[in-house]
Design a protein around this motif. Structure first.
Motif, PDB file in Angstrom:
ATOM      1  N   PHE A 138      52.509  98.540 -50.080  1.00  0.00           N
ATOM      2  CA  PHE A 138      51.932  98.859 -51.387  1.00  0.00           C
ATOM      3  C   PHE A 138      52.641  98.078 -52.496  1.00  0.00           C
ATOM      4  CE2 PHE A 138      50.117 101.133 -54.809  1.00  0.00           C
ATOM      5  CZ  PHE A 138      49.076 101.912 -54.310  1.00  0.00           C
ATOM      6  N   ASP A 139      51.835  97.382 -53.281  1.00  0.00           N
ATOM      7  CA  ASP A 139      52.354  96.664 -54.449  1.00  0.00           C
ATOM      8  C   ASP A 139      52.444  97.656 -55.607  1.00  0.00           C
ATOM      9  OD1 ASP A 139      53.043  94.976 -56.480  1.00  0.00           O
ATOM     10  OD2 ASP A 139      51.356  93.606 -56.255  1.00  0.00           O
ATOM     11  N   GLN A 140      53.619  98.229 -55.811  1.00  0.00           N
ATOM     12  CA  GLN A 140      53.775  99.278 -56.816  1.00  0.00           C
ATOM     13  C   GLN A 140      53.874  98.730 -58.237  1.00  0.00           C
ATOM     14  OE1 GLN A 140      56.029 102.947 -54.804  1.00  0.00           O
ATOM     15  NE2 GLN A 140      57.339 101.174 -55.002  1.00  0.00           N
ATOM     16  N   GLU A 141      54.369  97.517 -58.389  1.00  0.00           N
ATOM     17  CA  GLU A 141      54.561  96.944 -59.728  1.00  0.00           C
ATOM     18  C   GLU A 141      53.345  96.129 -60.180  1.00  0.00           C
ATOM     19  OE1 GLU A 141      58.102  94.692 -59.320  1.00  0.00           O
ATOM     20  OE2 GLU A 141      59.366  96.434 -58.875  1.00  0.00           O
ATOM     21  N   LYS A 142      52.718  95.448 -59.235  1.00  0.00           N
ATOM     22  CA  LYS A 142      51.533  94.605 -59.511  1.00  0.00           C
ATOM     23  C   LYS A 142      51.794  93.610 -60.643  1.00  0.00           C
ATOM     24  CE  LYS A 142      48.456  98.214 -57.783  1.00  0.00           C
ATOM     25  NZ  LYS A 142      48.574  97.802 -56.389  1.00  0.00           N
ATOM     26  N   GLN A 143      53.019  93.106 -60.677  1.00  0.00           N
ATOM     27  CA  GLN A 143      53.419  92.204 -61.750  1.00  0.00           C
ATOM     28  C   GLN A 143      52.665  90.875 -61.684  1.00  0.00           C
ATOM     29  OE1 GLN A 143      55.513  93.439 -64.122  1.00  0.00           O
ATOM     30  NE2 GLN A 143      54.912  91.622 -65.276  1.00  0.00           N
ATOM     31  N   GLU A 144      52.429  90.384 -60.482  1.00  0.00           N
ATOM     32  CA  GLU A 144      51.761  89.083 -60.332  1.00  0.00           C
ATOM     33  C   GLU A 144      50.301  89.137 -60.774  1.00  0.00           C
ATOM     34  OE1 GLU A 144      53.228  86.389 -59.678  1.00  0.00           O
ATOM     35  OE2 GLU A 144      55.174  87.130 -59.006  1.00  0.00           O
ATOM     36  N   LEU A 145      49.709  90.325 -60.779  1.00  0.00           N
ATOM     37  CA  LEU A 145      48.289  90.471 -61.114  1.00  0.00           C
ATOM     38  C   LEU A 145      48.083  91.316 -62.363  1.00  0.00           C
ATOM     39  CD1 LEU A 145      47.076  91.121 -57.471  1.00  0.00           C
ATOM     40  CD2 LEU A 145      46.710  89.019 -58.781  1.00  0.00           C
ATOM     41  N   ARG A 146      49.127  91.477 -63.145  1.00  0.00           N
ATOM     42  CA  ARG A 146      49.054  92.351 -64.321  1.00  0.00           C
ATOM     43  C   ARG A 146      47.975  91.883 -65.300  1.00  0.00           C
ATOM     44  NH1 ARG A 146      51.376  97.327 -65.421  1.00  0.00           N
ATOM     45  NH2 ARG A 146      53.116  96.603 -64.156  1.00  0.00           N
ATOM     46  N   ASP A 147      47.879  90.559 -65.507  1.00  0.00           N
ATOM     47  CA  ASP A 147      46.880  90.062 -66.463  1.00  0.00           C
ATOM     48  C   ASP A 147      45.462  90.345 -65.997  1.00  0.00           C
ATOM     49  OD1 ASP A 147      47.297  88.349 -64.332  1.00  0.00           O
ATOM     50  OD2 ASP A 147      46.773  86.541 -65.440  1.00  0.00           O
ATOM     51  N   VAL A 148      45.235  90.315 -64.686  1.00  0.00           N
ATOM     52  CA  VAL A 148      43.906  90.607 -64.138  1.00  0.00           C
ATOM     53  C   VAL A 148      43.582  92.084 -64.296  1.00  0.00           C
ATOM     54  CG1 VAL A 148      42.510  90.637 -62.034  1.00  0.00           C
ATOM     55  CG2 VAL A 148      44.024  88.696 -62.511  1.00  0.00           C
ATOM     56  N   LEU A 149      44.534  92.938 -63.968  1.00  0.00           N
ATOM     57  CA  LEU A 149      44.306  94.379 -64.028  1.00  0.00           C
ATOM     58  C   LEU A 149      44.115  94.877 -65.452  1.00  0.00           C
ATOM     59  CD1 LEU A 149      46.904  95.478 -61.334  1.00  0.00           C
ATOM     60  CD2 LEU A 149      44.426  95.620 -61.141  1.00  0.00           C
ATOM     61  N   GLU A 150      44.662  94.172 -66.417  1.00  0.00           N
ATOM     62  CA  GLU A 150      44.534  94.607 -67.807  1.00  0.00           C
ATOM     63  C   GLU A 150      43.249  94.121 -68.465  1.00  0.00           C
ATOM     64  OE1 GLU A 150      48.125  93.297 -69.658  1.00  0.00           O
ATOM     65  OE2 GLU A 150      49.315  94.993 -68.906  1.00  0.00           O
ATOM     66  N   SER A 151      42.470  93.323 -67.758  1.00  0.00           N
ATOM     67  CA  SER A 151      41.190  92.837 -68.285  1.00  0.00           C
ATOM     68  C   SER A 151      40.060  93.350 -67.394  1.00  0.00           C
ATOM     69  CB  SER A 151      41.164  91.301 -68.325  1.00  0.00           C
ATOM     70  OG  SER A 151      39.863  90.838 -68.620  1.00  0.00           O
ATOM     71  N   ASP A 152      39.356  94.372 -67.866  1.00  0.00           N
ATOM     72  CA  ASP A 152      38.264  94.919 -67.073  1.00  0.00           C
ATOM     73  C   ASP A 152      37.171  93.882 -66.819  1.00  0.00           C
ATOM     74  OD1 ASP A 152      39.494  97.300 -66.813  1.00  0.00           O
ATOM     75  OD2 ASP A 152      38.019  98.499 -67.884  1.00  0.00           O
ATOM     76  N   ILE A 195      44.791  96.887 -55.039  1.00  0.00           N
ATOM     77  CA  ILE A 195      44.857  95.464 -55.329  1.00  0.00           C
ATOM     78  C   ILE A 195      46.308  94.987 -55.190  1.00  0.00           C
ATOM     79  CG2 ILE A 195      44.666  93.773 -57.202  1.00  0.00           C
ATOM     80  CD1 ILE A 195      42.175  95.278 -58.138  1.00  0.00           C
ATOM     81  N   GLY A 196      46.499  93.876 -54.491  1.00  0.00           N
ATOM     82  CA  GLY A 196      47.833  93.339 -54.241  1.00  0.00           C
ATOM     83  C   GLY A 196      48.462  93.841 -52.959  1.00  0.00           C
ATOM     84  N   ASN A 197      47.812  94.791 -52.283  1.00  0.00           N
ATOM     85  CA  ASN A 197      48.393  95.391 -51.081  1.00  0.00           C
ATOM     86  C   ASN A 197      48.058  94.591 -49.825  1.00  0.00           C
ATOM     87  OD1 ASN A 197      49.077  97.352 -52.908  1.00  0.00           O
ATOM     88  ND2 ASN A 197      48.168  99.045 -51.774  1.00  0.00           N
TER      89      ASN A 197
END
Length: 547
Positions: A155-169, A194-196
């Motif tokens: 499980f990707d708990q931080e999702k730092q690499e995809l943060r910009d994607v997750l913050e844009s619906d 996502i990211g897992n």
């Protein structure tokens, strides 16, 4: 390396060894790996969007090719391109990959490194097939509609690499739409994955079919075993357990420790209600099947009849000058009614009581409340609105009401006691009424300016605004767009937002019949609010901002 693993990683590796052992869940010979990745042009590397590894009984194909499901990368925006690759591994090859992932947090595709987050390995989980209730994780698993599957999830708990994607619906929605057009994987529905990286171990030891006994005092379980599963000693270690439930009561229970090769009768005493069935291995503790089902006892049949000579219903369409333009004909059918009157039994009485209690709970929690039924509920309605603000306003309070006035603002969000919370509101100048003559205000700029001055004056005189962080913007003329619906929105940080439909404007809240109800698509409501908020950033739209 394994000697340095902590207990968590050692447990996950033991789970892996148990799940791949032939005869425990199936007879696996290979794995199918599907990786959905985003190629980031700014760093010229691929990021893991989602990877699923499915254990299968087929042999690995001779070809070592790793075909792309996407014929070519799909352009998402200037930064990202989407790709999907699918390939096979033998069990031995996959075990090496698994050990590297567990020990070094590294995963590769197509002989290239794949950027992944800091993944946390979770202990094994059993994921049932969908039944009377939907199991969310099945939306990203492969064909989990037989006995269910175990999964080992990183499980990707931080999702730092995809943060910009997750913050844009908008960006996330575009990516997930492209994925669902190619694969039955819905990551928009279950975006937390996502990211897992997920390893799926389908249970393939038998097929199961259940039906109620003719007496409705239990059920029959028909089992067809896997052709390779012929170890009688192992069969003796498998048990089946079933129970029926209604209103959180256990209505019946039975466990069978000696399973027949074909048909098994399970006498719970009652199979009228929800029936949960689990088949498990007593020796290693593995679940082989888990399902929930309710059986249909009575079928109430209704039908419809029509006649070729029956006169249709006519709907007449007129133009703006009242000239008849067109007749629309609607054919009419008539119900034949049911075959016999319905007779309530005990479960109907219980279900009706559950419904009434749920309705009261929704009212108590302000999820669904009616006001103004033959009475003026103004005071209660405002108190309920302030209660909602008190419960959910810690990260912000947004009001969206075309008729919103300074008085409505003071009567609601100004009652919130926590200082510094961002408060935003949008109203509409076109809908504002002159309080003196009740006529709609004219649209000329001078009158709009006068109205703004009055709002500012009244706000300034009505409070000292201590601890208030509030801004009011107004939609008018060419700025933004007209709107009708009324909402209160709570943009909760690190959680999904919540929003309520007010059912009427705050100036009439509780006076006449309307419904306050929580909406299920709160994020979309918040996005729509913010879209209009940005359109109204012109100084001409600013009515008042706290100092």
């Amino acid at each position: 390396m394994r000697e340095n693993w902590d207990k968590e990683k050692q447990l996950v590796k033991r789970d892996f060894d148990l799940l791949i052992e032939k005869g425990n869940l199936g007879f696996y010979n290979s794995c199918e790996i599907t990786t959905i990745f985003l190629y980031d042009s700014t760093i010229k590397k691929a990021k893991n969007f989602y990877t699923i590894v499915v254990f299968e009984e087929r042999e690995k194909s001779i070809s070592n090719e790793k075909p792309f499901i996407t014929n070519k990368p799909i352009n998402i925006d200037k930064q990202y391109r989407l790709g999907i690759i699918r390939y096979q591994r033998t069990i031995e090859e996959l075990e090496k990959d698994f050990i590297v992932l567990l020990g070094e947090n590294e995963w590769a595709y197509d002989e290239s490194d794949l950027i992944i987050g800091n993944l946390k390995p979770l202990p094994k989980q059993f994921i049932p097939k969908d039944g009377t209730e939907i199991v969310p994780l099945n939306s990203v698993l492969k064909n989990n509609f037989y006995n269910g599957s175990y999964v080992l999830e990183f499980f990707d708990q931080e999702k730092q690499e995809l943060r910009d994607v997750l913050e844009s619906d908008k960006l996330l929605g575009k990516i997930c739409k492209c994925v669902t057009e190619l694969l039955p994987i819905d990551l928009l529905y279950i975006r937390d994955r996502i990211g897992n990286i997920i390893f799926q171990f389908p249970s393939m030891m038998f097929t199961l079919d259940t039906q109620p006994l003719s007496s409705w005092e239990g059920m029959e379980a028909q089992i067809a075993w896997h052709p390779f599963f012929n170890d009688l000693d192992k069969m003796d270690k498998i048990s089946i357990q079933t129970s029926s439930h209604l209103d959180n009561n256990i209505m019946g229970f039975h466990q069978l420790d000696q399973i027949n090769h074909n048909s098994n009768e399970l006498h719970t005493g009652n199979s009228n209600d929800m029936n949960d069935t689990i088949i498990f291995n007593k020796e290693n503790g593995l679940i082989l099947s888990c399902s929930s089902a309710s059986f249909m006892k009575d079928i109430h049949i209704s039908g419809y009849i029509s006649s070729a000579f029956q006169e249709p219903r006519i709907i007449k369409l007129f133009d703006k000058d009242d000239n008849l333009v067109k007749n629309i004909e609607i054919p009419i059918v008539y119900s034949t009614g049911g075959d016999k009157p319905y007779k309530m039994d005990y479960s109907d009485w219980i279900s009706n009581r559950i419904y009434e209690n749920e309705k009261k709970r929704l009212e108590r929690d302000l999820i669904f409340v009616q006001y103004g039924k033959k009475t003026n509920d103004r005071n209660k309605a405002l108190e309920d609105l302030r209660t909602l603000i008190e419960r959910h306003g810690e990260d912000g309070i947004y009001l969206w009401d075309p008729y919103l006035s300074y008085r409505d603002i003071l009567d609601t969000i100004y009652y919130y006691e926590v200082a510094g919370v961002p408060m935003r509101a949008i109203n509409s100048y076109k809908k504002q009424k002159n309080l003196n003559n009740k006529k709609e205000i004219s649209k000329d700029k001078e009158t709009y300016g006068t109205w703004v001055e009055n709002q500012i004056k009244n706000l300034e005189l009505s409070s000292n605004h201590l601890g208030i962080d509030f801004e009011l913007r107004c939609q008018h003329d060419q700025y933004g767009w007209p709107f009708h619906d009324r909402f209160i929105i709570f943009p909760l940080k690190d959680r999904r937002p919540r929003a309520w439909s007010l059912g009427t404007s705050i100036n009439s809240f509780g006076k006449e019949h309307h419904i306050l109800q929580e909406v299920g698509n709160a994020k979309m409501i918040l996005d729509a609010f913010m879209e209009l908020w940005k359109e109204l950033q012109d100084p001409e739209c600013l009515v008042w901002r706290s100092k």
